[in-house]
Scaffold this motif. Structure first.
Motif, PDB file in Angstrom:
ATOM      1  N   ILE A  56       0.844  -1.206   0.000  1.00 17.42           N
ATOM      2  CA  ILE A  56       0.000   0.000   0.000  1.00 17.42           C
ATOM      3  C   ILE A  56       0.877   1.253   0.000  1.00 17.42           C
ATOM      4  CG2 ILE A  56      -1.698   1.313   1.342  1.00 17.42           C
ATOM      5  CD1 ILE A  56      -2.780  -1.437   2.377  1.00 17.42           C
ATOM      6  N   TYR A  60       1.233   4.388  -2.489  1.00 18.75           N
ATOM      7  CA  TYR A  60       1.091   5.746  -1.959  1.00 18.75           C
ATOM      8  C   TYR A  60       2.298   6.617  -2.327  1.00 18.75           C
ATOM      9  CZ  TYR A  60       1.228   9.668   1.188  1.00 18.75           C
ATOM     10  OH  TYR A  60       1.336  10.948   1.678  1.00 18.75           O
ATOM     11  N   ALA A  64       2.607  10.179  -4.006  1.00 19.43           N
ATOM     12  CA  ALA A  64       3.119  11.285  -3.182  1.00 19.43           C
ATOM     13  C   ALA A  64       4.207  12.068  -3.902  1.00 19.43           C
ATOM     14  CB  ALA A  64       3.637  10.751  -1.850  1.00 19.43           C
ATOM     15  N   PHE A  65       5.058  11.351  -4.655  1.00 20.99           N
ATOM     16  CA  PHE A  65       6.159  12.009  -5.356  1.00 20.99           C
ATOM     17  C   PHE A  65       6.103  11.818  -6.865  1.00 20.99           C
ATOM     18  CE2 PHE A  65       7.761  11.185  -1.028  1.00 20.99           C
ATOM     19  CZ  PHE A  65       7.882  12.503  -0.645  1.00 20.99           C
ATOM     20  N   LEU A  85      14.993  10.431   3.452  1.00 20.21           N
ATOM     21  CA  LEU A  85      13.637  10.739   2.974  1.00 20.21           C
ATOM     22  C   LEU A  85      12.596   9.809   3.586  1.00 20.21           C
ATOM     23  CD1 LEU A  85      11.719  12.251   0.949  1.00 20.21           C
ATOM     24  CD2 LEU A  85      12.166  10.389  -0.650  1.00 20.21           C
ATOM     25  N   ASP A  87      12.358   8.410   6.293  1.00 18.35           N
ATOM     26  CA  ASP A  87      12.041   8.641   7.710  1.00 18.35           C
ATOM     27  C   ASP A  87      11.209   9.899   7.930  1.00 18.35           C
ATOM     28  OD1 ASP A  87      13.736   6.501   8.571  1.00 18.35           O
ATOM     29  OD2 ASP A  87      15.453   7.828   8.291  1.00 18.35           O
ATOM     30  N   ALA A  88      10.999  10.678   6.881  1.00 18.99           N
ATOM     31  CA  ALA A  88      10.549  12.061   7.061  1.00 18.99           C
ATOM     32  C   ALA A  88       9.050  12.237   6.921  1.00 18.99           C
ATOM     33  CB  ALA A  88      11.280  12.957   6.049  1.00 18.99           C
ATOM     34  N   HIS A  89       8.305  11.134   6.874  1.00 17.81           N
ATOM     35  CA  HIS A  89       6.883  11.263   6.540  1.00 17.81           C
ATOM     36  C   HIS A  89       6.060  10.204   7.276  1.00 17.81           C
ATOM     37  CE1 HIS A  89       3.444  12.423   4.221  1.00 17.81           C
ATOM     38  NE2 HIS A  89       3.441  11.403   3.411  1.00 17.81           N
ATOM     39  N   GLY A  90       6.384  10.057   8.565  1.00 14.20           N
ATOM     40  CA  GLY A  90       5.529   9.236   9.415  1.00 14.20           C
ATOM     41  C   GLY A  90       5.523   7.752   9.102  1.00 14.20           C
ATOM     42  N   GLY A  91       6.544   7.262   8.405  1.00 16.01           N
ATOM     43  CA  GLY A  91       6.614   5.832   8.134  1.00 16.01           C
ATOM     44  C   GLY A  91       5.749   5.363   6.984  1.00 16.01           C
ATOM     45  N   LEU A  93       6.642   6.114   3.563  1.00 20.46           N
ATOM     46  CA  LEU A  93       7.363   6.155   2.290  1.00 20.46           C
ATOM     47  C   LEU A  93       8.206   4.904   2.080  1.00 20.46           C
ATOM     48  CD1 LEU A  93       8.496   9.881   2.239  1.00 20.46           C
ATOM     49  CD2 LEU A  93       6.364   8.851   1.394  1.00 20.46           C
TER      50      LEU A  93
ATOM     51  N   PHE B  48       4.112  18.428  -4.686  1.00 21.70           N
ATOM     52  CA  PHE B  48       3.782  17.050  -4.293  1.00 21.70           C
ATOM     53  C   PHE B  48       2.955  16.984  -3.003  1.00 21.70           C
ATOM     54  CE2 PHE B  48       8.036  15.549  -6.306  1.00 21.70           C
ATOM     55  CZ  PHE B  48       7.464  15.550  -7.562  1.00 21.70           C
ATOM     56  N   ILE B  49       2.025  16.031  -2.970  1.00 21.91           N
ATOM     57  CA  ILE B  49       1.325  15.798  -1.703  1.00 21.91           C
ATOM     58  C   ILE B  49       2.267  15.126  -0.687  1.00 21.91           C
ATOM     59  CG2 ILE B  49      -1.004  15.703  -2.716  1.00 21.91           C
ATOM     60  CD1 ILE B  49      -0.970  12.660  -2.314  1.00 21.91           C
ATOM     61  N   GLY B  50       3.224  14.368  -1.168  1.00 20.91           N
ATOM     62  CA  GLY B  50       4.195  13.771  -0.249  1.00 20.91           C
ATOM     63  C   GLY B  50       5.068  14.820   0.429  1.00 20.91           C
ATOM     64  N   SER B  53       3.950  17.055   4.330  1.00 16.11           N
ATOM     65  CA  SER B  53       4.508  16.798   5.660  1.00 16.11           C
ATOM     66  C   SER B  53       6.017  17.015   5.677  1.00 16.11           C
ATOM     67  CB  SER B  53       4.160  15.391   6.141  1.00 16.11           C
ATOM     68  OG  SER B  53       4.673  14.444   5.264  1.00 16.11           O
ATOM     69  N   SER B  86      17.174  10.327  12.228  1.00 12.72           N
ATOM     70  CA  SER B  86      15.890  10.571  11.557  1.00 12.72           C
ATOM     71  C   SER B  86      14.847   9.503  11.877  1.00 12.72           C
ATOM     72  CB  SER B  86      16.093  10.658  10.054  1.00 12.72           C
ATOM     73  OG  SER B  86      16.727   9.492   9.583  1.00 12.72           O
ATOM     74  N   GLY B  90       9.632   9.438  15.604  1.00  9.26           N
ATOM     75  CA  GLY B  90       8.280   9.215  15.096  1.00  9.26           C
ATOM     76  C   GLY B  90       8.018   9.663  13.678  1.00  9.26           C
ATOM     77  N   GLY B  91       9.079   9.737  12.876  1.00  5.60           N
ATOM     78  CA  GLY B  91       8.856  10.108  11.477  1.00  5.60           C
ATOM     79  C   GLY B  91       8.664  11.597  11.263  1.00  5.60           C
ATOM     80  N   LEU B  93      11.453  13.936  11.613  1.00  8.42           N
ATOM     81  CA  LEU B  93      12.711  14.644  11.364  1.00  8.42           C
ATOM     82  C   LEU B  93      13.150  14.535   9.909  1.00  8.42           C
ATOM     83  CD1 LEU B  93      14.713  13.684  14.582  1.00  8.42           C
ATOM     84  CD2 LEU B  93      13.159  15.615  14.185  1.00  8.42           C
ATOM     85  N   PHE B  96      17.885  16.578   5.459  1.00  8.81           N
ATOM     86  CA  PHE B  96      18.507  17.147   4.247  1.00  8.81           C
ATOM     87  C   PHE B  96      17.992  18.565   4.069  1.00  8.81           C
ATOM     88  CE2 PHE B  96      15.241  13.976   3.184  1.00  8.81           C
ATOM     89  CZ  PHE B  96      14.294  14.725   2.507  1.00  8.81           C
TER      90      PHE B  96
END
Lengths: 133, 133, 133, 133
Positions: A56, A60, A64-65, A85, A87-91, A93, B48-50, B53, B86, B90-91, B93, B96
């Motif tokens: 999923i 997504y 997203a990108f 990257l 790590d930067a979107h709540g898990g 990506l 981007f929607i990605g 966040s 990172s 909790g996702g 940080l 870059f």
């Protein structure tokens, strides 16, 4: 505002399943709409439960990108410009192969994500799915 | 205590948008206050929607560690002392470029975060925003 | 696949801000697209940081269930048929007034969410925003 | 151990879809295995994106507590002994109708969850799905 129909999603999933069966690797296969929201998912018998969310999230990430997830792999290695990257979107990506946008003309109207196999297998199965769209 | 006003945030965003338009790359642009909380966000058409966040998290990270996000890149590579940073929050940080503190005298009173382009583009647009503060 | 432009979102937010100023209650105001993804957000000076996510989630909820959030209030009270709805989706649903879909003809193409005031104030400001769309 | 096959899940979903079409209400329909993990999901055209996770969580809740979700409603109302249950598990529990265990002999081997309609409609469609198992 439907961007992809359930019939579209099922056609993509059927083609992906056929390829997965052909290469002998059961897969989690997910299709999302243009907003990245789940339209349909199947976990083939023997596919991983850990790959439910990865399939999923691959789909997504493609929304997203606006990209295949495989194109993120090189950019996000240690030392490369997008390292971190994922790590930067709540898990949510995924930065390796198996997520592919579904295009209608110039527009990305959905995406398919595949997981359980090697990344090469995942990509091959996702490509078979995308080709049926 | 107001640390940054909406008017401040809009001035920063307007300058960032202008730079983004100039370089031809639509961006997600976020401004947070001294507490790291969102003050304003815009997603330019085509961004981007990605990156929603990620732009917010770049600004948050700049407050969280009182630094430009680009300065975290070297320290967090594989083999370096903050490798894994990172993953540790909790996702939220980003390690870059594209997040920059907003300073009033010696105090950091907010931050701007930019995402969708290359990291160089993101940084350039964030710098244009910060310069307008 | 843009469903709502940044210009649309800004027009909605400007009208909402004007109403918020008129009634003397600073607000968090968020606009999302047809997929429920943030297009723009402002936190007026004095609005709550706790209302950042509530304004965004009100707009999201309006997309998620294609409804004004105020219409969920009666259905979700203890003893009513959807009691517990707000707990069932990872903490993203808001079941009181202040979220309104934005329509283009028969289609819902976005939504506005407002938070910080009483629910009556939130609703009034969201309505002013939606009317400007 | 396979507890439910993809073929089983598809038979359940097909019967649920047929009932949903018959009553004129498009639905999100999810089937999970004995471990509560997603086996398959479809979002019929016109069903809510907010109901994706609610359909999955209804099926999950049926496994988590080995019960139809409708049987949790009375116990969890304000003043009753399990009031607050739905808050107690990270936003994954649903305490109204539409989730039903799938049984093989005495064992619960999976569950179906349905969402988008009224709770009566959701329950009716879930029952049609469960009956086909």
């Amino acid at each position: 505002m439907e961007t992809i129909t359930l019939e579209d999603a099922r056609r993509v999933i059927a083609a992906a399943e056929e390829k997965a069966a052909e290469i002998g690797c059961p897969m989690d296969i997910a299709v999302v709409d243009a907003g990245g929201h789940l339209k349909s998912h199947v976990r083939m018998d023997g596919a991983f439960i850990g790959s439910i969310s990865i399939s999923i999230n691959k789909a997504y990430t493609s929304i997203a990108f606006q990209t295949e997830t495989k194109d993120l792999a090189a950019l996000t290695q240690s030392g490369q410009e997008l390292f971190g990257l994922s790590d930067a979107h709540g898990g949510r990506l995924v930065i390796f192969a198996g997520g592919i946008p579904l295009r209608r003309g110039d527009d990305i109207v959905g995406a398919v994500g595949v997981s359980t196999g090697t990344v090469d297998q995942d990509q091959q199965v996702a490509e078979a799915g995308a080709a049926a769209f």
